[in-house]
Design a protein around this motif. Sequence first.
Motif, PDB file in Angstrom:
ATOM      1  N   LEU A 116       0.852  -1.291   0.012  1.00 17.43           N
ATOM      2  CA  LEU A 116      -0.102  -0.088  -0.153  1.00 17.43           C
ATOM      3  C   LEU A 116       0.783   1.259   0.062  1.00 17.43           C
ATOM      4  N   GLN A 117       1.725   1.075   0.761  1.00 19.98           N
ATOM      5  CA  GLN A 117       2.785   2.401   0.914  1.00 19.98           C
ATOM      6  C   GLN A 117       3.461   2.544  -0.283  1.00 19.98           C
ATOM      7  N   PHE A 118       3.847   1.556  -1.113  1.00 18.82           N
ATOM      8  CA  PHE A 118       4.745   1.572  -2.361  1.00 18.82           C
ATOM      9  C   PHE A 118       3.675   2.043  -3.428  1.00 18.82           C
ATOM     10  N   THR A 119       2.544   1.993  -3.352  1.00 17.57           N
ATOM     11  CA  THR A 119       1.480   2.003  -4.516  1.00 17.57           C
ATOM     12  C   THR A 119       0.859   3.523  -4.073  1.00 17.57           C
ATOM     13  N   LYS A 120       0.728   4.090  -3.231  1.00 15.18           N
ATOM     14  CA  LYS A 120       0.342   5.358  -2.719  1.00 15.18           C
ATOM     15  C   LYS A 120       1.030   6.576  -3.638  1.00 15.18           C
ATOM     16  N   PRO A 121       2.354   6.644  -3.628  1.00 15.60           N
ATOM     17  CA  PRO A 121       3.309   7.767  -4.062  1.00 15.60           C
ATOM     18  C   PRO A 121       3.424   7.618  -5.563  1.00 15.60           C
ATOM     19  N   LEU A 122       2.920   6.537  -6.204  1.00 18.56           N
ATOM     20  CA  LEU A 122       3.057   6.289  -7.599  1.00 18.56           C
ATOM     21  C   LEU A 122       2.393   7.496  -8.198  1.00 18.56           C
ATOM     22  N   ASN A 123       3.189   8.245  -8.954  1.00 17.66           N
ATOM     23  CA  ASN A 123       2.569   9.762  -9.328  1.00 17.66           C
ATOM     24  C   ASN A 123       2.381   9.664 -10.901  1.00 17.66           C
ATOM     25  N   GLY A 124       2.617   8.592 -11.694  1.00 19.08           N
ATOM     26  CA  GLY A 124       2.451   8.594 -13.396  1.00 19.08           C
ATOM     27  C   GLY A 124       1.335   8.339 -13.747  1.00 19.08           C
ATOM     28  N   TRP A 125       0.000   8.378 -13.011  1.00 17.70           N
ATOM     29  CA  TRP A 125      -1.157   7.805 -13.581  1.00 17.70           C
ATOM     30  C   TRP A 125      -1.706   9.192 -14.503  1.00 17.70           C
ATOM     31  N   MET A 126      -2.108   8.841 -15.579  1.00 18.45           N
ATOM     32  CA  MET A 126      -2.532   9.869 -16.456  1.00 18.45           C
ATOM     33  C   MET A 126      -4.260  10.230 -16.471  1.00 18.45           C
ATOM     34  N   PRO A 127      -4.803  11.209 -16.741  1.00 21.74           N
ATOM     35  CA  PRO A 127      -6.026  11.680 -16.400  1.00 21.74           C
ATOM     36  C   PRO A 127      -6.564  10.753 -17.842  1.00 21.74           C
ATOM     37  N   LYS A 128      -7.735  10.511 -17.761  1.00 21.29           N
ATOM     38  CA  LYS A 128      -8.582   9.799 -18.662  1.00 21.29           C
ATOM     39  C   LYS A 128      -9.459  10.881 -19.434  1.00 21.29           C
ATOM     40  N   GLU A 129      -9.668  10.664 -20.659  1.00 17.78           N
ATOM     41  CA  GLU A 129     -11.035  11.545 -21.249  1.00 17.78           C
ATOM     42  C   GLU A 129     -11.774  10.635 -21.964  1.00 17.78           C
ATOM     43  N   ILE A 130     -13.182  11.113 -21.722  1.00 14.10           N
ATOM     44  CA  ILE A 130     -14.325  10.356 -22.551  1.00 14.10           C
ATOM     45  C   ILE A 130     -15.227  11.441 -23.237  1.00 14.10           C
ATOM     46  N   LYS A 131     -15.265  11.224 -24.262  1.00 20.69           N
ATOM     47  CA  LYS A 131     -15.974  12.328 -25.205  1.00 20.69           C
ATOM     48  C   LYS A 131     -15.638  13.876 -24.818  1.00 20.69           C
ATOM     49  N   GLY A 132     -14.032  13.791 -24.852  1.00 20.65           N
ATOM     50  CA  GLY A 132     -13.680  15.198 -24.530  1.00 20.65           C
ATOM     51  C   GLY A 132     -13.741  15.586 -23.104  1.00 20.65           C
ATOM     52  N   LEU A 133     -14.250  15.016 -22.139  1.00 18.73           N
ATOM     53  CA  LEU A 133     -14.383  15.487 -20.753  1.00 18.73           C
ATOM     54  C   LEU A 133     -13.272  14.546 -19.886  1.00 18.73           C
ATOM     55  N   LYS A 134     -12.485  15.251 -19.323  1.00 19.51           N
ATOM     56  CA  LYS A 134     -11.481  14.535 -18.341  1.00 19.51           C
ATOM     57  C   LYS A 134     -12.492  13.991 -17.129  1.00 19.51           C
ATOM     58  N   VAL A 135     -12.106  12.629 -16.779  1.00 19.33           N
ATOM     59  CA  VAL A 135     -12.948  12.065 -15.744  1.00 19.33           C
ATOM     60  C   VAL A 135     -12.147  11.519 -14.742  1.00 19.33           C
ATOM     61  N   ASP A 136     -12.854  11.121 -13.557  1.00 18.63           N
ATOM     62  CA  ASP A 136     -12.187  10.362 -12.761  1.00 18.63           C
ATOM     63  C   ASP A 136     -12.417   8.911 -13.132  1.00 18.63           C
ATOM     64  N   TYR A 137     -11.336   8.041 -12.512  1.00 18.58           N
ATOM     65  CA  TYR A 137     -11.584   6.460 -12.860  1.00 18.58           C
ATOM     66  C   TYR A 137     -10.966   5.740 -11.699  1.00 18.58           C
ATOM     67  N   TYR A 138     -11.574   4.512 -11.433  1.00 16.03           N
ATOM     68  CA  TYR A 138     -10.909   3.736 -10.561  1.00 16.03           C
ATOM     69  C   TYR A 138     -10.198   2.750 -11.277  1.00 16.03           C
ATOM     70  N   GLN A 139      -8.940   2.490 -10.667  1.00 13.44           N
ATOM     71  CA  GLN A 139      -7.720   1.647 -11.156  1.00 13.44           C
ATOM     72  C   GLN A 139      -7.486   0.733  -9.946  1.00 13.44           C
ATOM     73  N   TYR A 140      -6.689  -0.365 -10.311  1.00 10.11           N
ATOM     74  CA  TYR A 140      -6.327  -1.127  -9.305  1.00 10.11           C
ATOM     75  C   TYR A 140      -4.865  -1.771  -9.799  1.00 10.11           C
ATOM     76  N   LEU A 141      -4.151  -2.209  -8.887  1.00  6.60           N
ATOM     77  CA  LEU A 141      -2.837  -3.091  -9.014  1.00  6.60           C
ATOM     78  C   LEU A 141      -2.848  -4.377  -8.104  1.00  6.60           C
ATOM     79  N   THR A 142      -3.132  -5.466  -8.916  1.00 10.93           N
ATOM     80  CA  THR A 142      -2.954  -6.567  -7.898  1.00 10.93           C
ATOM     81  C   THR A 142      -1.596  -7.366  -8.144  1.00 10.93           C
TER      82      THR A 142
END
Length: 155
Positions: free
Chosen positions: A116-142
């Motif tokens: 969890l402490q390794f995952t939290k500071p990962l800072n390369g996540w890119m915003p997503k766009e759907i139909k031209g609108l930037k949106v929030d999205y759920y991601q996971y790492l297993t």
Amino acid sequence: MPDRENVIKYSGTVGDITFDETLDNADFKKCGPEKWRHFSFQYYQGSKEFSYKGEKIAVTEKLKKENIYSEKKISGYITVRFLVNCEGKTGFFRLQHMSPDLKDTVLDEELENKLLQFTKPLNGWMPKEIKGLKVDYYQYLTYKIENGKVSEVLP
């Protein structure tokens, strides 16, 4: 007409993570118009690629450098699920742990916390766009664990 109390206790979408003041950073904000803040997309919606700078291999290489492992010779899966907002910032981290046969079980709390402490500071996540609108999205790492070591990062 539905009872307002019953409507409020259910998430807008199955699997939504609701704010928990004991777990979550109060500064993390969902984005978009007010009517959209009660809804977040899944990682696979909008675009099919792994939305991290350097792709999944960048995460895997960082993990190898950290040399995270358990003294216990456990096997199973530890999943860290979180929300990426429209600015690429992350929050609402939640853990799930499973045995090799996918049954809910605690594997090693110390290893779970390290991942969890390794995952939290990962800072390369890119915003997503759907139909031209930037949106929030759920991601996971297993993290697939074999004999106390991470053998693979999924998806």
